[in-house]
Scaffold this active site. Structure first.
Site, short mmCIF file in Angstrom:
data_model
loop_
_atom_site.label_atom_id
_atom_site.label_comp_id
_atom_site.label_asym_id
_atom_site.label_seq_id
_atom_site.Cartn_x
_atom_site.Cartn_y
_atom_site.Cartn_z
N ASP A 132 0.96 -1.13 -0.14
CA ASP A 132 -0.04 0.04 -0.04
C ASP A 132 0.75 1.32 -0.04
O ASP A 132 2.03 1.06 0.38
CB ASP A 132 -0.67 0.17 1.39
CG ASP A 132 -1.88 -1.01 1.31
OD1 ASP A 132 -2.07 -1.61 0.52
OD2 ASP A 132 -3.06 -0.99 2.10
N ARG A 182 -0.43 -0.60 -8.92
CA ARG A 182 -1.97 -0.44 -8.57
C ARG A 182 -2.00 1.09 -8.72
O ARG A 182 -1.42 2.02 -7.72
CB ARG A 182 -2.45 -1.13 -7.36
CG ARG A 182 -3.66 -0.90 -7.01
CD ARG A 182 -4.07 -1.62 -5.64
NE ARG A 182 -3.59 -0.97 -4.62
CZ ARG A 182 -3.25 -1.61 -3.41
NH1 ARG A 182 -3.31 -2.89 -3.09
NH2 ARG A 182 -2.83 -0.97 -2.39
#
Ligand code: FDA
Length: 309
Positions: A132, A182
């Site tokens: 993340d 991502r």
């Protein structure tokens, strides 16, 4: 940034609220919309349901900025057990971790050792570990960390945020080598000298970055995920991908559990590679506040639950 978004993002970091709000029953009830349960077993049950719908899943255990390395060890151990269970159930499920949950604030060396243990298993089992992206103070170190681990492991992906001015250049640099990216808009409260203050500029930068990524879709050294619930934007990026000859099976979209579920089903049924990120765990408060900040109208939904018996 709207005032309500600003207040909710401030609340996400407020210690008093962090201690008290999770005890309020109506808030606990409202969280259920965005996570199937605090326990990982609830996430597994949902992953099986998604699998039947042709949707892969990504698990993330909530928690960030841990204060003791023993907690980082427990988180690492937890993810190792999750990876083993994914294999046992033969699920199309990946994991996504926050580096501050693996000890990034305390020891980079330990964080690297913890991460390696996860990446080794993922590599062996042909699974993936995503990293993340947290608030801007971590971006340089997170990029360097990703680039280090990518020298050893291929099945590691990184999140980039289109609200940061720097992200396009970061993307361009990362794409010079095999990469897994991502792309998101960004969920934290950032100052205007670091991040676009206007949503339309964040969206425009997202499209520009996605257009760059799309050129590499289907190239076997690059994995790219369009992670957004912005249906119009997905449509424009997908149309651009079609123009460049990218097939839907190589076009990957990821969304969060509980947001735009009908759209998730529709994209999967049209042959797009669709993934849903499922969060679980007890430390949901800051994460939940960021979800409310993304759409302040969600606060009304929370307040409605004041009257739930
Ligand atoms: P936008 O905010 O423009 O929303 C588009 C539409 O989606 C809205 O109009 C609404 O209909 C719907 N929507 C969006 N959020 C909603 C909500 N909370 N409730 C209800 N409806 C909502 N961020 C980050 O900083 N670091 C990270 O590592 C990640 N990781 C990540 C993984 C995945 C798979 C996703 C999908 C997202 C993230 N994010 C993230 C969060 C991301 O930065 C962003 O905050 C959210 O995705 C919301 O922005 P949208 O792109 O959906 O656009």
């Amino acid at each position: 940034m709207g005032l309500s978004r600003e207040i909710l993002l401030w609340a996400s970091r407020n210690e008093w609220l962090q201690k008290h709000v999770p005890r309020w029953r109506f808030v606990r009830y409202s969280v259920r919309r965005f996570m199937p349960g605090e326990d990982v077993s609830a996430a597994f049950a949902e992953a099986e349901r998604f699998q039947q719908q042709g949707i892969f899943t990504v698990f993330t255990r909530l928690g960030e900025n841990i204060e003791d390395l023993s907690e980082a060890e427990a988180v690492t151990q937890h993810y190792l057990e999750v990876l083993a269970e994914i294999k046992r159930r033969n699920l199309p499920t990946e994991i996504s971790v926050k580096l501050t949950q693996l000890g990034f604030d305390l020891s980079e060396e330990t964080t690297l050792a913890n991460f390696r243990r996860l990446a080794e298993v993922a590599e062996r089992e042909k699974n993936w570990v995503w990293i993340d992206m947290e608030s801007s103070e971590y971006v340089d170190r997170t990029l360097a960390f990703y680039e280090t681990v990518r020298q050893e492991f291929h099945r590691v992906g990184l999140c980039l945020q289109s609200y940061l001015y720097r992200s396009y250049d970061d993307l361009e640099r990362l794409l010079q080598k095999p990469a897994a990216i991502r792309l998101v808009k960004g969920a934290y409260k950032e100052p205007r000298h670091i991040a676009f203050p206007k949503k339309r500029d964040v969206d425009a930068n997202y499209f520009r970055m996605a257009e760059r990524l799309v050129q590499d879709f289907g190239r076997n050294t690059v994995r790219a995920a369009i992670a957004t619930h912005d249906v119009g934007l997905i449509g424009r990026i997908r149309a651009r991908a079609h123009e460049l000859g990218v097939a839907d099976k190589d076009f990957e979209v990821q969304m969060l559990y509980g947001i735009r579920p009908a759209e998730q089903l529709r994209l999967a049924s049209e042959g797009v590679r669709m993934g849903v990120l499922i969060s679980y765990g007890e430390s949901w408060y800051p994460w939940y506040m960021r979800r409310l900040a993304e759409r302040p109208a969600n606060v009304l939904f929370v307040l409605k639950n004041l009257f739930v018996k």
